[in-house]
Design an enzyme around this catalytic site. Structure first.
Site, PDB file in Angstrom:
ATOM      1  N   HIS A   1       0.780  -1.260   0.000  1.00  0.00           N
ATOM      2  CA  HIS A   1       0.000   0.000   0.000  1.00  0.00           C
ATOM      3  C   HIS A   1       0.806   1.303   0.000  1.00  0.00           C
ATOM      4  CE1 HIS A   1       0.879  -0.370   4.232  1.00  0.00           C
ATOM      5  NE2 HIS A   1      -0.060  -1.262   4.471  1.00  0.00           N
TER       6      HIS A   1
ATOM      7  N   ASP B   1      -6.235  -3.825   0.173  1.00  0.00           N
ATOM      8  CA  ASP B   1      -6.041  -3.632   1.618  1.00  0.00           C
ATOM      9  C   ASP B   1      -7.416  -3.621   2.307  1.00  0.00           C
ATOM     10  OD1 ASP B   1      -4.984  -3.292   4.129  1.00  0.00           O
ATOM     11  OD2 ASP B   1      -4.262  -1.255   3.790  1.00  0.00           O
TER      12      ASP B   1
END
Lengths: 425, 308
Positions: A232, A305
């Site tokens: 991320h 995520d």
């Protein structure tokens, strides 16, 4: 000739035709269609795009331990409905996935509720208990079915331990996924440090909390000549470092998430806890840098995520709310919105969500070549839908997209040539 | 005056006209507060909950007195005496309070945005008595009101806010209010106590106190929280006091009739010398007096507004 499955009149890469599937594998895509093949099962794909099943290398399915947020059953339902045929689940469960028994339990739950997929690949804890003190039993975890190792959410601060973890896991042929965050810089932070945090009076998380750790990982990967995957990525500084690493052929791969490509920190205005996520939503400039990075292959992978939370957990003052955005239900439509906006094209999307994750984590993917696994879905590009809690399969309804109208939906999803999801109309 | 706001969360909600209306109303109450009999029956039958989830003496007492002088019934609730410590969520505490049908809840909370959170969840008026580092609108209003008692106009006035700006809700609300009333605002603090993006604020920033004091019309000193040293933002209090403590020598650099203010509680000898705190130019006790009047004005306006 008779085939197991034929999808008629469907559009692959802009071309209409028929898809033929035999024994769970792709036989052939016939442009223009064919009369000579009959399917034991046939589907009319008129008006739909044919897309390979996506792979999400970064989800939190919360089971065991936090089933009130999500469980493996509901998480995988959201995955299949959202276009994902395989997901890699992080280890921050309770107990932590740092032993074979937890890994096996997760795989068992997946098989029990979704015997024909979507497929779950657990990610083992990099350190025991995610405590950052000692290595987890990685060989045991790998044998039980873990496909990578990560300390997601609780980054390893000790550089020596991190080095040894990367070395040890590479021996097993599995990659380390690092959550890049210097906790001394981010501690107590609630949103991106910048103009908006200063007005809202919220403690900021500076971009250097991420980029310093990205730099560490790049230098470590170069020194050890061992690949590291960066989770991320949220800011321009990190992108610039990764671009430098790739130019030097350092074995670094990186992912970003749909939410960093579509939203900036202004989403937090009004103390919107649905936009509270770690790493935080950054500035418009960072969004543009990330969009360019995914186009130019500086960033290899898109991952959600997916971080579901219960509604009551987000219904608190901003400082008390947990981090995370529920992503599986909306990721594809949000990204298709970027295709419609001209940020990137369908090929980029498939590269980011299918080809690159398959290569990096050695997972089987469908490229519609003969012999590929017949994992694909029918996508309705014109379908408009509003993101409402009841329209989501995930138990976590926590997304800034709530109330937003999105384009494009998965109408039917096939894995190994078998229909596993069909959207009720 | 038609009052469109249910809640007072931040001064940024208010137009300059509305701010002046609050000042005008406060002026009447200031006068009443100086009479032998100070109580008026205006808000008889109204109830106000003082919900202070963070320690406070002066703000809570000031609101309490304001409510009682207007004949409203006030009820105090602190964090230590509430179910919040038993793990009840802020929302549940608030809904419970609302079920008792108060007319207003005055809230102090350590989380930025807590007042806005309550306002979204409650039908009754919510008055922000300080939320985290975010806003302290009644403090800003009383600071502004105090200055209107000594100045005819804010035009061309230079106001210096000195101290821990980064962690100060008072500074944020004061900057907003004073600039909109026409004053020019300066900030002075070491960089570690300034917000990261302070250059985007409508202020002039100094890190040198002498230069910051040149030609100013008023200085608002902020309280230095002693834990900033532990957090590594300052070497020690002695060094802070030497570089940023306001003392007599700064008066010489400022305008002759410079006014000295402090929201309290003061750390004498750290951010302000006793000499200045108690001197002729100090408005610190005037601020406290103004606080009651301004809070009476706010309760009066919000609880009697049309369309409730």
């Amino acid at each position: 000739m008779q085939a197991d499955l034929v999808i008629r009149n469907v559009v692959l890469n802009g071309e209409p035709g028929d898809l033929i599937v035999q024994q769970g594998r792709i036989e052939e895509f016939v442009p223009g269609g064919t009369e000579s093949v009959q399917g034991k099962e046939e589907f009319d794909g008129q008006g739909f795009f044919l897309w390979p099943s996506l792979i999400d290398v970064h989800v939190h399915l919360r089971e065991p331990g936090f089933e009130y947020k999500e469980d493996i059953n509901s998480g995988l339902k959201a995955a299949i409905a959202g276009g994902f045929g395989q997901v890699m689940a992080m280890a921050n469960t309770n107990p932590v996935n740092d032993s074979a028994s937890v890994t096996e339990f997760m795989l068992e739950q997946a098989r029990k509720f979704h015997p024909h997929g979507p497929f779950l690949h657990p990610i083992g804890a990099l350190t025991r208990g995610l405590a950052g003190k000692e290595l987890s039993p990685m060989a045991e975890l790998a044998r039980a079915g873990c496909r990578a190792f990560s300390n997601d959410g609780l980054p390893v601060e000790n550089n020596e331990l991190f080095r040894r973890a990367v070395e040890y896991s590479s021996d097993l042929g599995l990659k380390v996924i690092d959550h890049c965050e210097d906790v001394s810089l981010s501690e107590g932070g609630l949103m991106n440090e910048g103009e908006i945090s200063s007005y809202l009076g919220l403690k900021g998380i500076p971009v250097v909390a991420e980029s310093l750790q990205v730099a560490r990982d790049i230098l470590m990967a170069a020194y050890l000549d061992t690949p590291i995957h960066l989770a991320h990525i949220s800011c321009r500084q990190s992108v610039e470092l990764i671009a430098w690493a790739k130019q030097k052929s350092i074995p670094i791969t990186a992912e970003t998430c749909p939410h960093y490509l579509v939203w900036d920190e202004s989403r937090v205005q009004g103390y919107n806890t649905l936009a509270k996520v770690n790493p935080p939503l950054r500035t418009r400039d960072d969004v543009l840098a990330l969009q360019q990075a995914v186009r130019e292959k500086v960033i290899d992978v898109l991952a959600t995520d997916h971080a579901p939370h219960a509604e009551f957990e987000k219904d608190v003052p901003f400082g008390e709310a947990p981090n995370g955005i529920s992503g599986l239900d909306t990721a594809l439509s949000l990204c298709f919105g970027l295709v419609l906006d001209g940020v990137f094209d369908n090929d980029d999307l498939i590269r980011l969500f299918v080809n690159a994750p398959s290569e990096i984590f050695d997972l089987e993917a469908n490229t519609f070549q003969k012999g590929d696994v017949a994992d694909f879905f029918l996508f309705a590009p014109e379908a408009e839908w509003e993101v409402r809690p009841e329209a989501m399969f995930s138990r976590g309804k926590n997304t800034p997209a709530l109330g937003q109208k999105l384009r494009g939906r998965v109408m039917a999803h096939f894995l190994r040539g078998r229909l596993v999801f069909e959207r009720a109309i | 005056m038609h009052w469109p706001h249910k809640d007072l969360l931040d001064v940024s909600q208010l137009s300059v006209e509305e701010i002046r209306h609050i000042f005008e109303t406060a002026r009447h109450f200031l006068e009443i507060n100086r009479r032998p009999i100070k109580k008026v029956p205006t808000l008889k039958g109204k109830s106000v909950v003082l919900f202070f989830a963070e320690p406070s003496t002066r703000t809570r007492t000031s609101f309490d007195m304001a409510a009682k002088r207007l004949s409203a019934d006030s009820f105090s609730l602190s964090k230590s005496g509430s179910s919040l410590l038993k793990g009840e969520s802020l929302k549940d505490t608030a809904l419970t309070l609302q079920a008792m049908n108060p007319d207003a809840i005055v809230v102090r909370h350590s989380f930025s945005g807590a007042a806005e959170f309550l306002a979204k969840n409650l039908r009754c008026t919510v008055i922000n008595a300080g939320d985290g580092w975010h806003a302290h609108p009644t403090q800003a209003l009383l600071d502004g009101f105090t200055l209107t008692q000594v100045w005819k106009s804010f035009e061309g006035k230079e106001v210096l806010i000195l101290g821990d700006i980064a962690h100060s809700r008072v500074a944020r609300s004061d900057v907003d209010l004073l600039t909109r009333l026409g004053a020019r605002v300066r900030l002075c603090a070491p960089k570690t106590l300034l917000p990261y993006n302070v250059k985007k604020w409508p202020v002039t920033v100094f890190t040198d106190l002498d230069r910051a004091c040149e030609g100013v019309d008023a200085v608002i000193c902020l309280r230095l929280q002693l834990e900033r040293q532990e957090a590594g933002l300052l070497p020690d209090l002695r060094e802070y006091a030497r570089r940023y403590g306001l003392g007599r020598k700064h008066l010489a650099l400022a305008k002759d009739d410079v006014k000295i203010m402090h929201p309290g509680p003061m750390n004498r000898g750290i951010e302000i010398s006793s000499e200045l705190a108690d001197g002729d130019q100090s408005l610190i006790l005037d601020q406290v007096e103004a606080g009651v009047a301004v809070r009476m004005a706010i309760l009066f306006i919000y609880l009697l507004r049309e369309g409730r």
